[in-house]
Design an enzyme around this catalytic site. Structure first.
Site, short mmCIF file in Angstrom:
data_model
loop_
_atom_site.label_atom_id
_atom_site.label_comp_id
_atom_site.label_asym_id
_atom_site.label_seq_id
_atom_site.Cartn_x
_atom_site.Cartn_y
_atom_site.Cartn_z
N SER A 160 12.98 7.90 -9.51
CA SER A 160 12.05 8.51 -8.55
C SER A 160 12.18 10.03 -8.68
O SER A 160 13.21 10.53 -9.14
CB SER A 160 12.45 8.08 -7.13
OG SER A 160 11.99 8.99 -6.17
N TYR A 174 18.79 7.23 -0.47
CA TYR A 174 17.80 6.78 -1.45
C TYR A 174 17.80 7.71 -2.66
O TYR A 174 17.89 7.27 -3.81
CB TYR A 174 16.42 6.75 -0.78
CG TYR A 174 15.29 6.39 -1.71
CD1 TYR A 174 15.11 5.08 -2.14
CD2 TYR A 174 14.39 7.35 -2.18
CE1 TYR A 174 14.08 4.73 -3.01
CE2 TYR A 174 13.36 7.02 -3.04
CZ TYR A 174 13.20 5.72 -3.45
OH TYR A 174 12.19 5.39 -4.31
N LYS A 201 18.77 6.98 -6.67
CA LYS A 201 17.78 7.17 -7.74
C LYS A 201 18.31 8.16 -8.79
O LYS A 201 17.97 8.07 -9.97
CB LYS A 201 16.45 7.66 -7.13
CG LYS A 201 15.75 6.55 -6.36
CD LYS A 201 15.35 5.46 -7.31
CE LYS A 201 14.87 4.21 -6.71
NZ LYS A 201 14.55 3.17 -7.67
N1 LIG Z 1 5.97 3.69 -4.36
C1 LIG Z 1 6.44 4.91 -4.55
O1 LIG Z 1 5.89 5.90 -4.04
C2 LIG Z 1 7.64 5.12 -5.42
C3 LIG Z 1 7.95 6.44 -5.81
C4 LIG Z 1 9.06 6.66 -6.61
C5 LIG Z 1 9.82 5.61 -7.05
N2 LIG Z 1 9.50 4.34 -6.67
C6 LIG Z 1 10.36 3.25 -7.14
O2 LIG Z 1 9.56 2.25 -7.74
C7 LIG Z 1 10.16 0.98 -7.58
C8 LIG Z 1 9.14 0.00 -7.00
O3 LIG Z 1 8.70 0.50 -5.76
P1 LIG Z 1 7.39 -0.06 -5.05
O4 LIG Z 1 6.81 1.09 -4.32
O5 LIG Z 1 6.56 -0.80 -6.00
O6 LIG Z 1 8.05 -1.05 -3.97
P2 LIG Z 1 7.41 -2.28 -3.18
O7 LIG Z 1 5.93 -2.23 -3.22
O8 LIG Z 1 8.11 -2.29 -1.87
O9 LIG Z 1 7.88 -3.55 -4.04
C9 LIG Z 1 9.24 -3.87 -4.13
C10 LIG Z 1 9.41 -5.15 -4.93
O10 LIG Z 1 10.81 -5.46 -4.97
C11 LIG Z 1 11.05 -6.76 -4.45
N3 LIG Z 1 12.30 -6.72 -3.71
C12 LIG Z 1 12.58 -5.97 -2.63
N4 LIG Z 1 13.84 -6.20 -2.23
C13 LIG Z 1 14.37 -7.11 -3.08
C14 LIG Z 1 15.62 -7.74 -3.17
N5 LIG Z 1 16.59 -7.52 -2.29
N6 LIG Z 1 15.83 -8.64 -4.17
C15 LIG Z 1 14.84 -8.91 -5.06
N7 LIG Z 1 13.63 -8.33 -5.01
C16 LIG Z 1 13.38 -7.44 -4.04
C17 LIG Z 1 9.83 -7.05 -3.57
O11 LIG Z 1 9.50 -8.42 -3.57
P3 LIG Z 1 9.91 -9.50 -2.47
O12 LIG Z 1 9.71 -8.84 -1.15
O13 LIG Z 1 9.06 -10.66 -2.74
O14 LIG Z 1 11.34 -9.76 -2.79
C18 LIG Z 1 8.72 -6.33 -4.32
O15 LIG Z 1 8.25 -7.14 -5.37
C19 LIG Z 1 11.38 1.20 -6.68
O16 LIG Z 1 12.52 1.29 -7.48
C20 LIG Z 1 11.09 2.53 -6.03
O17 LIG Z 1 12.28 3.20 -5.66
C21 LIG Z 1 8.43 4.07 -5.87
#
Ligand SMILES: NC(=O)c1ccc[n+]([C@@H]2O[C@H](COP(=O)([O-])OP(=O)(O)OC[C@H]3O[C@@H](n4cnc5c(N)ncnc54)[C@H](OP(=O)(O)O)[C@@H]3O)[C@@H](O)[C@H]2O)c1
Length: 289
Positions: free
Chosen positions: A162, A175, A179
Site C-alpha cells: 500500500s 496498518y 504494509k
Molecule cells: N482498497 C484500497 O484502497 C487499497 C489501497 C492500498 C492497498 N490495498 C491492499 O489491497 C489488498 C486488497 O484490499 P481490498 O481493498 O481489495 O480489500 P477488500 O475489498 O476488503 O477485500 C478483502 C478480501 O480479503 C478476504 N479476507 C478478508 N479477511 C480475510 C481473512 N481473515 N482470511 C481470508 N480472507 C480474508 C475477503 O474475503 P472474505 O470476506 O470472503 O473472506 C476479501 O476477498 C489489501 O492487502 C489492502 O491492504 C487496498
C-alpha cells in the site's frame, strides 16, 4: 511512468510464469477478485482463497461462466485464525499438487478509519488480526510455493502492499507498518533469490474503490478494482515495485518530488480529512438507527 502506463505493454505472463495456475488470496472482493478475473482472462487457472465458501463459490461460478476454458479451485481459509505453519500444511499440500505459475499475496485488512493508536475502536482485539492477516500469509505462502518455482526456474510472486507502506502515514500506524513489511519482505526476496527465474513484484496502491477503502465512486485518482488490477497486472515483468496505476503513480511521485515536510503536511491533511469524513458518516449512521 510513460513506459509503464502509457505505452503498449505486451508481456506474455503465461510464458513468464511457466505454470498453469495462479493463486490469489483475498479473492472474493475488491482487488483480489479483480486480479482473479484478469488472470483468468490471460489464460491462468485460478485458486481462490478467502474465508467464506459461499462467496468463493459465487466468484468461481462467475469466472467459469465468463471464461469456460479456465479451471477454478477454491480454498476456504481464515488467515486470522491460523498462526502456525502446521495449520497451513493441508493447504500447502493441495497447492503444491498444482503447477503454480503465479502467487498473488493480496489478502489484507485494516481499520474502519484512520485514528491515533489508542483511539482505534476495539484496537486491542483488532491489532492482532491486522498484524497476522497482513504479514503471515504473504510470508508462509511465499515460503511454501517458491520452491517449486525455483525448481522450474520461473514464476511470478506479486505482493500487494500500500502507499501507506511506502510513506509512514499518520493515523494508519498498525496498518501502515504491516504494509511496510510487505515491501521490505519483497525487497529481501529479490536480494536473496536473484537469478532464480522468479519475478517478485510489490504493488503499493493508493485508494481503490473497495469494501476496505469504503470508496464507491471511481475517479481518475481512485479507480475501481477492475481498472486497477488490469493496469497493475500489465506492469508485471516491467518493474519490480510500483503503485500499479497511473493516477496513483502521479500521487506517489509528487510526494517524492516535494520536500519531505511539505509531503508530510499534505499527506497528513488528507488523512485527517478521511478521519473527519468517517466520523461524520458514523454520526449520520448512529442518527439513522
Ligand atoms: N482498497 C484500497 O484502497 C487499497 C489501497 C492500498 C492497498 N490495498 C491492499 O489491497 C489488498 C486488497 O484490499 P481490498 O481493498 O481489495 O480489500 P477488500 O475489498 O476488503 O477485500 C478483502 C478480501 O480479503 C478476504 N479476507 C478478508 N479477511 C480475510 C481473512 N481473515 N482470511 C481470508 N480472507 C480474508 C475477503 O474475503 P472474505 O470476506 O470472503 O473472506 C476479501 O476477498 C489489501 O492487502 C489492502 O491492504 C487496498
Amino acid at each position: 511512468m510513460i513506459r509503464l502506463y502509457l505505452l503498449p505493454r505486451n508481456v506474455d505472463l503465461r510464458a513468464m510464469a511457466k505454470g498453469e495456475w495462479a493463486i490469489v488470496t483475498g479473492a472474493t472482493d475488491g482487488i483480489g477478485k479483480a486480479y482473479s478475473f484478469e488472470l483468468a482472462r490471460r489464460g491462468f487457472n485460478i485458486v481462490l482463497i478467502s474465508r467464506n465458501q459461499h462467496k468463493l463459490d459465487d466468484v468461481k461460478r462467475d469466472i467459469e461462466e465468463k471464461y469456460p476454458n479456465i479451471k477454478v479451485k477454491t480454498i476456504a481459509f481464515n488467515f486470522a485464525n491460523h498462526v502456525k505453519s502446521t495449520e497451513y500444511q493441508p493447504m500447502f499440500e493441495e497447492l503444491n499438487q498444482l503447477e503454480i505459475g503465479m502467487l498473488v499475496n493480496n489478502v489484507g485488512i485494516g481499520y474502519d478509519y484512520p485514528d491515533n493508536l489508542l483511539k482505534i475502536e476495539d484496537g486491542l482485539n483488532l491489532f492482532p488480526d491486522i498484524v497476522i492477516v497482513n504479514m503471515l500469509p504473504v510470508t508462509l505462502l511465499t515460503a511454501a510455493i517458491m520452491p517449486q518455482m525455483i525448481k522450474r526456474c520461473a514464476g511470478i510472486i506479486v505482493n500487494i502492499s500500500s502507499i501507506t507502506g511506502v510513506y509512514p502515514m499518520t493515523l494508519w500506524g498498525v496498518y501502515s507498518s504491516t504494509k511496510a513489511y510487505v515491501n521490505w519482505f519483497s525487497d529481501m526476496l529479490r536480494r536473496e533469490y536473484p537469478n532464480k527465474g522468479v519475478t517478485i513484484q510489490s504493488i503499493s496502491p493508493a485508494l481503490v474503490c473497495s469494501n476496505l477503502s469504503k470508496k464507491k465512486r471511481p475517479s481518475f485518482f481512485i479507480p475501481d478494482a477492475d481498472t486497477f488490477a488490469r493496469s497493475a497486472i500489465s506492469t508485471i515483468g516491467l518493474t519490480e515495485k510500483t503503485s500499479g496505476y497511473i493516477g496513483h503513480q502521479i500521487q506517489t511521485d509528487m510526494a517524492k518530488l516535494v520536500p519531505s515536510f511539505l509531503g508530510d503536511f499534505f499527506l497528513d491533511r488528507k488523512v485527517w480529512e478521511i478521519r473527519r469524513a468517517a466520523l461524520r458518516r458514523k454520526a449520520r449512521e448512529a442518527k439513522g438507527k
